[in-house]
Motif scaffolding. Structure first.
Motif, mmCIF file in Angstrom:
data_model
loop_
_atom_site.group_PDB
_atom_site.id
_atom_site.type_symbol
_atom_site.label_atom_id
_atom_site.label_comp_id
_atom_site.label_asym_id
_atom_site.label_seq_id
_atom_site.Cartn_x
_atom_site.Cartn_y
_atom_site.Cartn_z
ATOM 1 N N GLN A 102 0.826 -1.207 0.000
ATOM 2 C CA GLN A 102 0.000 0.000 0.000
ATOM 3 C C GLN A 102 0.861 1.259 0.000
ATOM 4 O O GLN A 102 0.587 2.220 -0.728
ATOM 5 N N SER A 103 1.903 1.261 0.838
ATOM 6 C CA SER A 103 2.760 2.446 0.951
ATOM 7 C C SER A 103 3.487 2.739 -0.350
ATOM 8 O O SER A 103 3.550 3.888 -0.810
ATOM 9 N N ASP A 105 2.667 1.771 -3.367
ATOM 10 C CA ASP A 105 1.726 2.155 -4.411
ATOM 11 C C ASP A 105 1.369 3.634 -4.285
ATOM 12 O O ASP A 105 1.386 4.385 -5.272
ATOM 13 N N MET A 106 1.081 4.074 -3.067
ATOM 14 C CA MET A 106 0.723 5.473 -2.872
ATOM 15 C C MET A 106 1.893 6.397 -3.202
ATOM 16 O O MET A 106 1.721 7.422 -3.883
ATOM 17 N N GLN A 109 2.337 6.787 -6.935
ATOM 18 C CA GLN A 109 1.368 7.681 -7.560
ATOM 19 C C GLN A 109 1.665 9.137 -7.235
ATOM 20 O O GLN A 109 1.540 10.013 -8.096
ATOM 21 N N VAL A 110 2.077 9.403 -6.001
ATOM 22 C CA VAL A 110 2.444 10.766 -5.618
ATOM 23 C C VAL A 110 3.616 11.254 -6.461
ATOM 24 O O VAL A 110 3.623 12.385 -6.969
ATOM 25 N N TYR A 134 -6.081 13.545 -5.107
ATOM 26 C CA TYR A 134 -5.698 12.136 -4.980
ATOM 27 C C TYR A 134 -5.545 11.753 -3.513
ATOM 28 O O TYR A 134 -6.038 10.701 -3.076
ATOM 29 N N LEU A 135 -4.860 12.589 -2.740
ATOM 30 C CA LEU A 135 -4.651 12.290 -1.320
ATOM 31 C C LEU A 135 -5.973 12.326 -0.558
ATOM 32 O O LEU A 135 -6.198 11.502 0.343
ATOM 33 N N SER A 138 -7.832 9.162 -1.474
ATOM 34 C CA SER A 138 -7.163 8.008 -0.872
ATOM 35 C C SER A 138 -7.467 7.918 0.617
ATOM 36 O O SER A 138 -7.740 6.830 1.141
ATOM 37 N N TYR A 142 -9.562 4.777 2.544
ATOM 38 C CA TYR A 142 -9.141 3.939 3.664
ATOM 39 C C TYR A 142 -10.149 4.008 4.808
ATOM 40 O O TYR A 142 -10.453 2.994 5.444
#
Length: 220
Positions: A102-103, A105-106, A109-110, A134-135, A138, A142
């Protein structure tokens, strides 16, 4: 991408390409040798993001970097979309792997969104607006996953794969349209359009959050 998230989900929110992506993933996973591990796929995804980010900057000097960018996006998809399914297929699920997947992937994208602001295809202002959206999405994703025991949501049918496709397509569209964010005022209209779309998107997310809150209240 997610090793554990959604294994016990009660609600399913599928993207446009979810079914086709699952079929393609099954074919690829069946062909992978035992030496390919979920963690290695995650690393491939990160490397792909770095390659794509570097290519975006390279496009300031030559459009030939567009092909490198697409290759990087493909590697990013290959790693981030298949690490979780491979983990579940081989029964290697573990919270640590979930956090890593998860980390990474995020962060990938950032990195890509920010580097769009250093490319000829988006101004830094537009890139930061997209990053903020996006943030925000996201973070709510979650929260919603935990609160509703739901799979990660899509937005108007758009999930991570669709988002990557849009990222891969936009440089070609911008190049064909003559957009050059590096020129003075070269992306003024685009900046305005992105601000409007961002406002609409955030308003839509607010409506979605309100709907989810009512659903939770009704089930209590």
């Amino acid at each position: 991408m997610a090793y554990l998230l959604g294994q016990h989900s009660e609600r399913v929110d599928r993207s446009f390409l979810a079914a086709s992506e699952q079929k393609l993933a099954d074919v690829i996973l069946a062909a992978l040798p035992d030496s390919v591990t979920p963690l290695r796929l995650t690393k491939v995804g990160v490397i792909g993001a770095v390659i794509a980010a570097a290519a975006l900057v390279g496009c300031r000097w030559s459009p030939a970097w567009l092909l490198v960018f697409v290759a990087g996006i493909f590697l990013n998809w290959l790693g981030m979309a298949l690490d979780g399914p491979l983990s579940r297929r081989r029964k290697l699920t573990h919270p640590r792997l979930d956090v890593i997947g998860q980390s990474n992937d995020m962060m990938s994208q950032v990195l890509l969104i920010v580097m769009f602001g250093a490319s000829p295809f988006l101004s830094l202002q537009s890139a930061l607006v997209i990053l903020a959206c996006y943030l925000l999405f996201s973070a709510y994703n979650y929260v919603r996953t935990i609160a509703l025991h739901a799979r990660p949501m899509t937005y108007i049918g758009l999930g991570p794969t669709e988002f990557r496709i849009l990222m891969a397509a936009w440089p070609f569209i911008a190049h064909a349209s003559g957009i050059d964010a590096t020129a003075p005022g070269g992306a003024a209209r685009l900046d305005a359009a992105i601000l409007i779309l961002a406002a609409i998107g955030v308003a839509g997310l607010a409506v979605k959050a309100f709907s989810d809150a009512r659903q939770v209240a009704a089930e209590e």
